[in-house]
Design a protein around this motif. Structure first.
Motif, PDB file in Angstrom:
ATOM      1  N   LEU A 239      -0.937  -4.661   8.723  1.00  0.00           N
ATOM      2  CA  LEU A 239      -1.657  -4.807   7.455  1.00  0.00           C
ATOM      3  C   LEU A 239      -1.385  -6.177   6.839  1.00  0.00           C
ATOM      4  O   LEU A 239      -2.256  -6.751   6.189  1.00  0.00           O
TER       5      LEU A 239
ATOM      6  N   LEU B 102       3.147  -0.981  11.392  1.00  0.00           N
ATOM      7  CA  LEU B 102       1.943  -0.848  10.559  1.00  0.00           C
ATOM      8  C   LEU B 102       1.974  -1.843   9.390  1.00  0.00           C
ATOM      9  O   LEU B 102       0.957  -2.467   9.064  1.00  0.00           O
TER      10      LEU B 102
ATOM     11  N   LYS C 124       6.401   2.521  11.063  1.00  0.00           N
ATOM     12  CA  LYS C 124       6.099   1.978   9.733  1.00  0.00           C
ATOM     13  C   LYS C 124       6.206   0.447   9.712  1.00  0.00           C
ATOM     14  O   LYS C 124       5.382  -0.237   9.095  1.00  0.00           O
TER      15      LYS C 124
ATOM     16  N   ARG D  78      -4.236  -9.215   6.019  1.00  0.00           N
ATOM     17  CA  ARG D  78      -4.414  -9.877   4.710  1.00  0.00           C
ATOM     18  C   ARG D  78      -4.139 -11.376   4.780  1.00  0.00           C
ATOM     19  O   ARG D  78      -4.342 -12.087   3.798  1.00  0.00           O
TER      20      ARG D  78
ATOM     21  N   MET E 142       0.849  -1.203   0.000  1.00  0.00           N
ATOM     22  CA  MET E 142       0.000   0.000   0.000  1.00  0.00           C
ATOM     23  C   MET E 142       0.881   1.248   0.000  1.00  0.00           C
ATOM     24  O   MET E 142       1.889   1.289   0.697  1.00  0.00           O
ATOM     25  N   SER E 143       0.461   2.249  -0.739  1.00  0.00           N
ATOM     26  CA  SER E 143       1.255   3.468  -0.770  1.00  0.00           C
ATOM     27  C   SER E 143       0.918   4.328   0.449  1.00  0.00           C
ATOM     28  O   SER E 143      -0.101   4.120   1.106  1.00  0.00           O
ATOM     29  N   GLU E 144       1.760   5.302   0.703  1.00  0.00           N
ATOM     30  CA  GLU E 144       1.535   6.150   1.874  1.00  0.00           C
ATOM     31  C   GLU E 144       0.297   7.028   1.705  1.00  0.00           C
ATOM     32  O   GLU E 144      -0.177   7.620   2.661  1.00  0.00           O
ATOM     33  N   GLN E 145      -0.200   7.114   0.476  1.00  0.00           N
ATOM     34  CA  GLN E 145      -1.416   7.905   0.266  1.00  0.00           C
ATOM     35  C   GLN E 145      -2.676   7.047   0.337  1.00  0.00           C
ATOM     36  O   GLN E 145      -3.790   7.559   0.201  1.00  0.00           O
ATOM     37  N   SER E 146      -2.504   5.752   0.545  1.00  0.00           N
ATOM     38  CA  SER E 146      -3.662   4.879   0.726  1.00  0.00           C
ATOM     39  C   SER E 146      -4.362   5.239   2.027  1.00  0.00           C
ATOM     40  O   SER E 146      -3.723   5.673   2.988  1.00  0.00           O
ATOM     41  N   TRP E 147      -5.673   5.016   2.045  1.00  0.00           N
ATOM     42  CA  TRP E 147      -6.440   5.343   3.254  1.00  0.00           C
ATOM     43  C   TRP E 147      -6.469   4.161   4.199  1.00  0.00           C
ATOM     44  O   TRP E 147      -6.439   3.003   3.781  1.00  0.00           O
ATOM     45  N   LEU E 148      -6.571   4.517   5.468  1.00  0.00           N
ATOM     46  CA  LEU E 148      -6.489   3.506   6.516  1.00  0.00           C
ATOM     47  C   LEU E 148      -7.466   3.883   7.617  1.00  0.00           C
ATOM     48  O   LEU E 148      -7.500   5.029   8.038  1.00  0.00           O
TER      49      LEU E 148
END
Lengths: 164, 180
Positions: free
Chosen positions: B129, B125, B122, B133, B1-7
């Motif tokens: 994640l 996290l 990081k 998954r 996931m990119s750092e701009q992905s929502w969480l």
């Protein structure tokens, strides 16, 4: 005899919870986490000094002979320094904690532990807390190299830290 | 996931077991930063047992050294607690100083992932994640209860008969480094 294997396929509730809409971006979450940890820094530095002092107190107590119970306590405190100092970016202090863990874990059941090696680690940790050492990467590296030589001389195999 | 992905971790409930009081504070601050609101921070295995028996949990982050080394015992108990709703909750083990023997012992608790301390937010996290998954089934075999260690369960090695009833006839087994 063939071992019995029972398989379970429970729903991963974490996956469901993570898929909730809304929230923040990962970048924001990481920034918030980093900022939250930083709020503890000033308080933790005093705690860190207390932990180093506690290790030192063990080594200076009358009759300290490296008994297993005391070594276990020293190991536990060194492990806390490893874990916690690292969380605040104090890499060399964390490494010094790891080195003391290596030393005491390897010698926990032995009478051959050289107590001077523990004291050297305490002095190294104290020096790493001093501003003139903390602010100089070369000196910090030299302190760690000194610890590496001490543990190598005692035949302790160093463990490695996390890889990223 | 990119750092701009929502969480969104607001609904995640975590049981955090750390070796030291300050380690617990650090972990809780990281988790709060991620947006997690329900963080249980017991001081003893007795308290942890009570929490695990009472509240539905989505994740456990545990140092086996919790409560003077009883953390490992707690995790082994939970994985074997037939009637406990949290029996198969994902577990991330956070290890400080460790030897190969202690890592093996820790993995045998049935954890989903092992992460070495100290870690930056990081890393934690990423691991959370990852376990979210994780679709591996859980197995009980001998003394082990935990996620199936065979990542891509394509069956037993070539020319070897599988031990599970549902094993395909013969295929390679793949494992992934770092996973418990």
């Amino acid at each position: 005899m063939k071992p019995v294997v029972r398989t379970h396929r429970p729903a991963n509730q974490l996956a469901a919870a993570v898929q909730t809409r809304g929230g923040v971006t990962i970048a924001e979450a990481l920034q918030h986490a980093t900022e939250n940890v930083e709020t503890l820094r000033a308080d933790y530095m005093a705690v860190l000094d207390e932990k180093i002092a506690a290790i030192e107190a063990f080594t200076r107590s009358v009759g300290f002979s490296g008994d297993a119970e005391t070594i276990r306590k020293v190991y536990a405190l060194a492990n806390e320094v490893l874990n916690e100092a690292g969380a605040f970016g104090l890499a060399e202090l964390s490494a010094a904690g790891r080195s003391l863990c290596d030393l005491t874990a390897a010698r926990a059941d032995s009478e051959s532990l050289d107590l001077r090696a523990i004291r050297v680690h305490v002095e190294a940790m104290k020096s790493l807390r001093r501003p003139e050492v903390n602010g100089d990467a070369q000196i910090r590296a030299a302190v760690l190299e000194g610890l590496r030589q001490v543990t190598a001389k005692m035949g302790v195999k160093p463990t490695s830290g996390p890889t990223r | 996931m990119s750092e701009q992905s929502w969480l969104n971790l607001e609904k995640v409930s975590v049981l955090a077991l750390e070796q030291s009081a300050y380690g617990m504070k650090i972990l809780a601050q990281i988790l709060r930063g991620f947006g997690i609101r329900e963080i249980h921070v017991p001081k003893t295995v007795g308290e942890a047992t009570a929490i695990a028996s009472r509240f539905p949990l989505n994740l456990i982050i545990a140092d086996p050294g919790f409560d003077d080394g009883k953390g490992q015992e707690f995790l082994r108990w939970l994985r074997r607690a037939d009637q406990n709703q949290n029996r198969f909750v994902p577990i991330i083990l956070s290890l400080g100083h460790s030897t190969p023997a202690s890592v093996k012992l820790a993995r045998d608790t049935g954890a989903n992932f092992v992460v070495a301390k100290p870690y930056p937010p990081k890393t934690l996290l990423d691991r959370i994640l990852w376990v979210a998954r994780d679709k591996r089934p859980y197995v009980e075999v001998g003394d082990y209860v935990g996620p199936d260690r065979r990542f891509k369960s394509d069956g037993p090695p070539k020319n070897v008969k599988g031990r599970r009833e549902n094993d395909p006839a013969s295929a390679p087994v793949q494992a992934e480094e770092n996973a418990a």
